[in-house]
Design an enzyme around this catalytic site. Sequence first.
Site, PDB file in Angstrom:
ATOM      1  N   ASP A  44      43.714  41.172  31.894  1.00  0.00           N
ATOM      2  CA  ASP A  44      43.731  39.782  31.627  1.00  0.00           C
ATOM      3  C   ASP A  44      44.293  39.743  30.066  1.00  0.00           C
ATOM      4  OD1 ASP A  44      41.231  41.258  30.556  1.00  0.00           O
ATOM      5  OD2 ASP A  44      39.898  38.839  30.706  1.00  0.00           O
ATOM      6  N   GLU A  45      44.539  40.613  29.022  1.00  0.00           N
ATOM      7  CA  GLU A  45      44.719  40.386  27.927  1.00  0.00           C
ATOM      8  C   GLU A  45      45.746  41.620  27.304  1.00  0.00           C
ATOM      9  OE1 GLU A  45      41.577  41.810  24.234  1.00  0.00           O
ATOM     10  OE2 GLU A  45      40.935  42.398  26.007  1.00  0.00           O
TER      11      GLU A  45
END
EC number: 2.7.7.7
Length: 357
Positions: A103-104
């Site tokens: 997610d990053e």
Amino acid sequence: MRKIIHCDCDCFYAAIEMRDDPRLVGRPLAVGGRPERRGVVATCNYEARKFGIHSAMPMAQAVKRCPDLLIVPPAMDKYRQVARQIFAIYQGYTPLVEPLSLDEAYLDVTDSPMLAGSGTRIAEDIRRRVREEIGITVSAGVAPNKFIAKIASDWNKPDGLFVVRPEQVDAFVAALPVERLFGVGKVTAAKLRRLGAQTCGDLRGWGADRLQQHFGSFGFRLHDLCRGIDHRQVQPSQIRKSVSVEETYATDLRTLDDCQRELTILVDQLAARVERARAGDMIHKTFVKLRFADFRGTTVECVYPQVALPVFNRLLAQGFERRRMPVRLLGVGVRLHETDAHARQQALFAEGPPPGA
């Protein structure tokens, strides 16, 4: 001057579950294992965070804080599929995308021809596309380096954008509390405050030698960060296999008690690094490294899935007992599941690379 974007999906797993089941929206929700199975919170939505729930918290504790908490088991295949879609969007703007987790990611758009090369416009467009095409939100920070971009992405969460322009870096960083510096955890922050440094601006009054005297080699890193200096490059293919921190001491640590005092600081720094690397749920082993006054070294490790000071103290005692000599170097670290590390960074593209990769 570089243009770095840090993109961070807002409560990623929980956001996907709420997207797929609108009945979950507006209710406290955690994704993770069941409390009766000693599960932990992988992530939670903002309604749950109002109760003080956070990632890596034991689920039993989370339920005590919020008896109405909804618990959804992780669906990793689904999350990886969504991550592939999001990274395909990133790759449409630049090939320089460094995954930190599902997610990053960091993006270097310095040489991107998209949207007239504007980092701000690229970040805005990425956020719009993820919202419209994927159905979740992304917060983004735009800055001249990775350190500041990561802080900026957290500035207006959730669903926010924050830009730190080159001419704003000095004032922006000067006002930051020392806790926001990469690698500074609770123990190091407390030591800095005892020494009179509340903010990065305060810390700038210290020379590199003085910082090195108090914090070892990490002092040089503090010297740069409090001035907004970070030369790290965006590395698209980086795979992290371990997270560690070590220190070589100007004066040998003569006793086990001396070592344990320093170990507390190192473990605090390690915990901060693990948290920032989003590697807490990937830990397989913990280890302590010692190098003695005669330059011989030893490493002691055990299987343990989290950063815990008592475990490191036990390993330290075992290692010190092997030679019972003054210690010139001390290090602590965690080893990550290689398969999980791949899943976090490379299996995003297990079904083939996204367009433009």
